[in-house]
Motif scaffolding. Sequence first.
Motif, mmCIF file in Angstrom:
data_model
loop_
_atom_site.group_PDB
_atom_site.id
_atom_site.type_symbol
_atom_site.label_atom_id
_atom_site.label_comp_id
_atom_site.label_asym_id
_atom_site.label_seq_id
_atom_site.Cartn_x
_atom_site.Cartn_y
_atom_site.Cartn_z
ATOM 1 N N PRO A 3 0.809 -1.328 -0.112
ATOM 2 C CA PRO A 3 0.010 0.028 -0.039
ATOM 3 C C PRO A 3 0.776 1.272 0.011
ATOM 4 C CG PRO A 3 0.048 -0.898 2.294
ATOM 5 C CD PRO A 3 0.695 -1.992 1.179
ATOM 6 N N ILE A 4 0.456 2.341 -0.637
ATOM 7 C CA ILE A 4 1.019 3.725 -0.715
ATOM 8 C C ILE A 4 0.991 4.079 0.777
ATOM 9 C CG2 ILE A 4 1.052 5.827 -1.930
ATOM 10 C CD1 ILE A 4 -0.311 4.442 -4.201
ATOM 11 N N PRO A 5 2.207 4.825 0.997
ATOM 12 C CA PRO A 5 2.010 5.362 2.561
ATOM 13 C C PRO A 5 1.068 6.645 2.579
ATOM 14 C CG PRO A 5 4.423 4.778 1.948
ATOM 15 C CD PRO A 5 3.311 4.584 0.789
ATOM 16 N N GLY A 6 0.209 6.395 3.485
ATOM 17 C CA GLY A 6 -0.655 7.613 3.720
ATOM 18 C C GLY A 6 -2.134 7.731 2.824
ATOM 19 N N SER A 7 -2.279 6.303 2.122
ATOM 20 C CA SER A 7 -3.510 6.106 1.624
ATOM 21 C C SER A 7 -4.697 5.994 2.395
ATOM 22 C CB SER A 7 -3.332 4.937 0.749
ATOM 23 O OG SER A 7 -2.933 3.622 1.529
ATOM 24 N N GLY A 8 -4.300 5.370 3.565
ATOM 25 C CA GLY A 8 -5.583 5.115 4.382
ATOM 26 C C GLY A 8 -6.231 6.465 4.989
ATOM 27 N N LEU A 9 -5.068 7.251 5.294
ATOM 28 C CA LEU A 9 -5.319 8.863 5.792
ATOM 29 C C LEU A 9 -6.238 9.524 4.613
ATOM 30 C CD1 LEU A 9 -5.400 11.010 8.058
ATOM 31 C CD2 LEU A 9 -2.890 11.684 7.015
ATOM 32 N N ALA A 10 -5.886 9.370 3.397
ATOM 33 C CA ALA A 10 -6.482 10.192 2.440
ATOM 34 C C ALA A 10 -7.982 9.567 2.340
ATOM 35 C CB ALA A 10 -5.674 9.979 1.163
ATOM 36 N N LYS A 11 -8.050 8.259 2.252
ATOM 37 C CA LYS A 11 -9.499 7.852 2.147
ATOM 38 C C LYS A 11 -10.460 8.229 3.514
ATOM 39 C CE LYS A 11 -8.289 3.412 -0.215
ATOM 40 N NZ LYS A 11 -8.147 2.033 -0.093
ATOM 41 N N GLY A 12 -9.634 8.241 4.545
ATOM 42 C CA GLY A 12 -10.661 8.637 5.779
ATOM 43 C C GLY A 12 -11.020 10.363 5.584
ATOM 44 N N LEU A 13 -10.179 10.967 5.073
ATOM 45 C CA LEU A 13 -10.230 12.608 4.645
ATOM 46 C C LEU A 13 -11.232 12.644 3.748
ATOM 47 C CD1 LEU A 13 -6.714 14.015 4.957
ATOM 48 C CD2 LEU A 13 -8.622 14.270 6.620
ATOM 49 N N ALA A 14 -11.503 11.741 2.581
ATOM 50 C CA ALA A 14 -12.186 11.813 1.517
ATOM 51 C C ALA A 14 -13.566 11.683 2.048
ATOM 52 C CB ALA A 14 -11.978 10.778 0.441
ATOM 53 N N VAL A 15 -13.851 10.399 2.974
ATOM 54 C CA VAL A 15 -15.105 10.331 3.432
ATOM 55 C C VAL A 15 -15.606 11.439 4.401
ATOM 56 C CG1 VAL A 15 -16.209 8.877 5.273
ATOM 57 C CG2 VAL A 15 -14.712 7.692 3.358
ATOM 58 N N THR A 16 -14.503 12.282 4.926
ATOM 59 C CA THR A 16 -14.992 13.150 6.200
ATOM 60 C C THR A 16 -15.625 14.548 5.040
ATOM 61 O OG1 THR A 16 -13.595 12.638 7.502
ATOM 62 C CG2 THR A 16 -14.392 14.771 7.429
ATOM 63 N N LEU A 17 -14.865 14.540 3.814
ATOM 64 C CA LEU A 17 -15.206 15.779 3.018
ATOM 65 C C LEU A 17 -16.676 15.545 2.418
ATOM 66 C CD1 LEU A 17 -11.797 16.264 1.184
ATOM 67 C CD2 LEU A 17 -12.828 17.890 2.956
ATOM 68 N N ARG A 18 -16.953 14.205 1.699
ATOM 69 C CA ARG A 18 -18.268 13.950 1.481
ATOM 70 C C ARG A 18 -19.282 14.154 2.362
ATOM 71 N NH1 ARG A 18 -15.327 9.484 -0.916
ATOM 72 N NH2 ARG A 18 -16.554 8.257 0.619
ATOM 73 N N THR A 19 -19.111 13.729 3.478
ATOM 74 C CA THR A 19 -20.150 13.746 4.495
ATOM 75 C C THR A 19 -20.241 15.286 4.945
ATOM 76 O OG1 THR A 19 -19.284 11.811 5.531
ATOM 77 C CG2 THR A 19 -20.563 12.977 6.935
ATOM 78 N N MET A 20 -19.379 16.105 4.944
ATOM 79 C CA MET A 20 -19.469 17.311 5.424
ATOM 80 C C MET A 20 -20.448 18.298 4.478
ATOM 81 S SD MET A 20 -15.748 18.290 6.558
ATOM 82 C CE MET A 20 -16.126 20.310 6.552
ATOM 83 N N THR A 21 -20.704 17.939 3.046
ATOM 84 C CA THR A 21 -21.175 18.338 2.243
ATOM 85 C C THR A 21 -22.910 17.991 2.127
ATOM 86 O OG1 THR A 21 -20.555 16.490 0.389
ATOM 87 C CG2 THR A 21 -19.296 18.826 0.694
ATOM 88 N N LYS A 22 -23.225 16.861 2.850
ATOM 89 C CA LYS A 22 -24.305 16.361 2.913
ATOM 90 C C LYS A 22 -25.197 17.009 3.967
ATOM 91 C CE LYS A 22 -23.526 11.923 0.788
ATOM 92 N NZ LYS A 22 -23.433 10.594 0.942
ATOM 93 N N LYS A 23 -26.526 17.189 3.801
ATOM 94 C CA LYS A 23 -27.430 17.465 4.989
ATOM 95 C C LYS A 23 -27.532 16.609 6.147
ATOM 96 C CE LYS A 23 -32.305 19.273 5.833
ATOM 97 N NZ LYS A 23 -33.474 19.410 5.262
ATOM 98 N N THR A 24 -27.458 17.234 7.344
ATOM 99 C CA THR A 24 -27.552 16.390 8.506
ATOM 100 C C THR A 24 -28.812 15.518 8.948
ATOM 101 O OG1 THR A 24 -27.182 16.349 10.971
ATOM 102 C CG2 THR A 24 -28.068 18.319 9.872
ATOM 103 N N VAL A 25 -28.901 14.430 9.259
ATOM 104 C CA VAL A 25 -29.977 13.856 9.682
ATOM 105 C C VAL A 25 -30.028 13.570 11.194
ATOM 106 C CG1 VAL A 25 -30.161 12.495 7.527
ATOM 107 C CG2 VAL A 25 -28.846 11.484 9.428
ATOM 108 N N THR A 26 -29.355 14.086 11.872
ATOM 109 C CA THR A 26 -29.403 13.973 13.378
ATOM 110 C C THR A 26 -30.533 14.881 14.006
ATOM 111 O OG1 THR A 26 -27.070 13.746 13.482
ATOM 112 C CG2 THR A 26 -28.148 14.263 15.434
ATOM 113 N N ALA A 27 -31.385 14.319 14.597
ATOM 114 C CA ALA A 27 -32.601 14.988 15.360
ATOM 115 C C ALA A 27 -32.002 15.651 16.714
ATOM 116 C CB ALA A 27 -33.829 14.184 15.679
ATOM 117 N N GLN A 28 -32.120 16.772 16.890
ATOM 118 C CA GLN A 28 -31.762 17.505 17.965
ATOM 119 C C GLN A 28 -32.835 17.338 19.331
ATOM 120 O OE1 GLN A 28 -28.462 18.820 18.120
ATOM 121 N NE2 GLN A 28 -28.344 18.151 15.853
ATOM 122 N N TYR A 29 -32.798 16.093 19.667
ATOM 123 C CA TYR A 29 -33.775 15.829 20.566
ATOM 124 C C TYR A 29 -33.128 16.124 22.317
ATOM 125 C CZ TYR A 29 -36.475 13.299 24.072
ATOM 126 O OH TYR A 29 -37.275 12.673 25.127
#
Length: 211
Positions: A3-29
């Motif tokens: 594996p390329i060094p740092g690829s796991g970190l890059a995948k994790g950051l990509a998931v974080t960036l995709r999630t940040m652009t989506k609307k939250t579904v958490t109900a503020q109960y």
Amino acid sequence: MAPIPGSGLAKGLAVTLRTMTKKTVTAQYPDAQPELPPRTRGVIGLFEENCTVCMLCARECPDWCIYIDSRKETVPPAAPGGRERSRNVLDRFAIDFALCMYCGICIEVCPFDALFWSPEFEYAETDIHELTHERDKLRDWMWTVPAPPALDPGAEEPKEIAAARKSAEKLAAAAQPEPTPEPTSEPGAAPGTGSGPAPQAKPTDPQGGES
């Protein structure tokens, strides 16, 4: 292939960036109350006016978490000379929600529609012994029970409504005044003379005039 060094970190950051652009579904109960479906099994409400203390719900409960106490009461006769009757009076109706498994058997077997599902779910306690709620609390939950869904336009009329409608029609027909019968004439009588006695002829004097 190594594996390329740092690829796991890059995948994790990509998931974080995709999630940040989506609307939250958490109900503020509890600031935002959840929208529960109409058939939610929260707690059980009691409409004690319909309860006849038949004990069917307590006998059918698989957890034995329903506690009912009652007494006999003599009812005076409805009419003079009638017999006195005895009826059951509900003294206690409690449900231990620490034992209840929300199966709904008690609601299904109740023959008098005294138990209903309520969507209320905020009844947590710090002591497990306080999860046994008495009939006053169960009655308060009764007013949170949602209305039943409307019938399908092509469905048959419920038997209870049909019976009530027929009873109302009979009472309305009995309240109407009966028509007064018109006088009938006897056979052979002149029209308009009725069935009364025939008029008497006036006596005449010997001179031929009327007296």
